[in-house]
Design a protein around this motif. Sequence first.
Motif, PDB file in Angstrom:
ATOM      1  N   UNK A 198       7.339  -5.313 -10.923  1.00 31.56           N
ATOM      2  CA  UNK A 198       7.881  -4.213 -10.140  1.00 31.56           C
ATOM      3  C   UNK A 198       6.701  -3.462  -9.539  1.00 31.56           C
ATOM      4  N   UNK A 199       6.635  -3.465  -8.203  1.00 32.46           N
ATOM      5  CA  UNK A 199       5.516  -2.833  -7.517  1.00 32.46           C
ATOM      6  C   UNK A 199       5.873  -2.486  -6.084  1.00 32.46           C
ATOM      7  N   UNK A 200       5.238  -1.439  -5.590  1.00 33.70           N
ATOM      8  CA  UNK A 200       5.357  -1.131  -4.163  1.00 33.70           C
ATOM      9  C   UNK A 200       4.107  -1.606  -3.429  1.00 33.70           C
ATOM     10  N   UNK A 201       3.168  -2.178  -4.157  1.00 31.64           N
ATOM     11  CA  UNK A 201       1.908  -2.672  -3.606  1.00 31.64           C
ATOM     12  C   UNK A 201       2.135  -4.078  -3.040  1.00 31.64           C
ATOM     13  N   UNK A 202       2.119  -4.196  -1.739  1.00 32.54           N
ATOM     14  CA  UNK A 202       2.465  -5.465  -1.087  1.00 32.54           C
ATOM     15  C   UNK A 202       1.472  -6.585  -1.419  1.00 32.54           C
ATOM     16  N   UNK A 203       0.145  -6.331  -1.373  1.00 34.04           N
ATOM     17  CA  UNK A 203      -0.766  -7.412  -1.786  1.00 34.04           C
ATOM     18  C   UNK A 203      -0.550  -7.851  -3.236  1.00 34.04           C
ATOM     19  N   UNK A 217       6.080  -9.046   5.724  1.00 33.60           N
ATOM     20  CA  UNK A 217       5.934  -7.705   5.168  1.00 33.60           C
ATOM     21  C   UNK A 217       4.462  -7.288   5.173  1.00 33.60           C
ATOM     22  N   UNK A 218       3.587  -8.215   4.831  1.00 33.69           N
ATOM     23  CA  UNK A 218       2.154  -7.904   4.838  1.00 33.69           C
ATOM     24  C   UNK A 218       1.657  -7.641   6.256  1.00 33.69           C
ATOM     25  N   UNK A 219       2.135  -8.427   7.210  1.00 34.61           N
ATOM     26  CA  UNK A 219       1.721  -8.218   8.604  1.00 34.61           C
ATOM     27  C   UNK A 219       2.189  -6.851   9.102  1.00 34.61           C
ATOM     28  N   UNK A 220       3.423  -6.482   8.780  1.00 42.52           N
ATOM     29  CA  UNK A 220       3.935  -5.169   9.182  1.00 42.52           C
ATOM     30  C   UNK A 220       3.135  -4.050   8.528  1.00 42.52           C
ATOM     31  N   UNK A 221       2.792  -4.221   7.272  1.00 40.62           N
ATOM     32  CA  UNK A 221       1.965  -3.235   6.572  1.00 40.62           C
ATOM     33  C   UNK A 221       0.632  -3.048   7.280  1.00 40.62           C
TER      34      UNK A 221
END
Length: 181
Positions: free
Chosen positions: A86-91, A119-123
Amino acid sequence: FHCRNYRRLEAECLMKILVDADALPHDLRDLIYRTAERTSIPVVLVANSHQRIPLSGYVSLEVVSGGFNAADDRIVERIEKDDLVITSDIPLADRSLTAGAVALNPRGGLYTHANIKNIMAMRDILEDLRASGEMTGGPKSFTPKNREEFANQLNRITAQYLRKRQIEELKREKIGSGSNK
């Protein structure tokens, strides 16, 4: 099925829930703790600082040194196939998926191999816009709807695990009883 002795939890259970606790909304903590008690699935909160946790045989806290990404690195080290992160950290979510875990964000979104790169690209785009001053502010406030979506996903994931565990136990019982004949 219930995992019994906390020291044997990870050996007895096929799944554990690893929580990136530093950024976890407080609204979700009790929900996660209750899930651990209800399902007997061990929960390990990993954080850079001490956090209050309930006295429970299913919930533990691991405090890591304050180095950059130390908690993320420790979570990835602890991942075994089918664990839930469970994380909000995308990497960290990307690293978790690569390591064989299921990854869930605190707003109820499931990270998957199919969506993590987008999601990573959007971030990265949003990070560039904020850095250039073209966009200010961060994510929207955490809402009751987010909590509900998170609870639904957590229940779905843990229910799948419990079904899988029950099937494996039935197979072991069948094999055990077949060998006694």
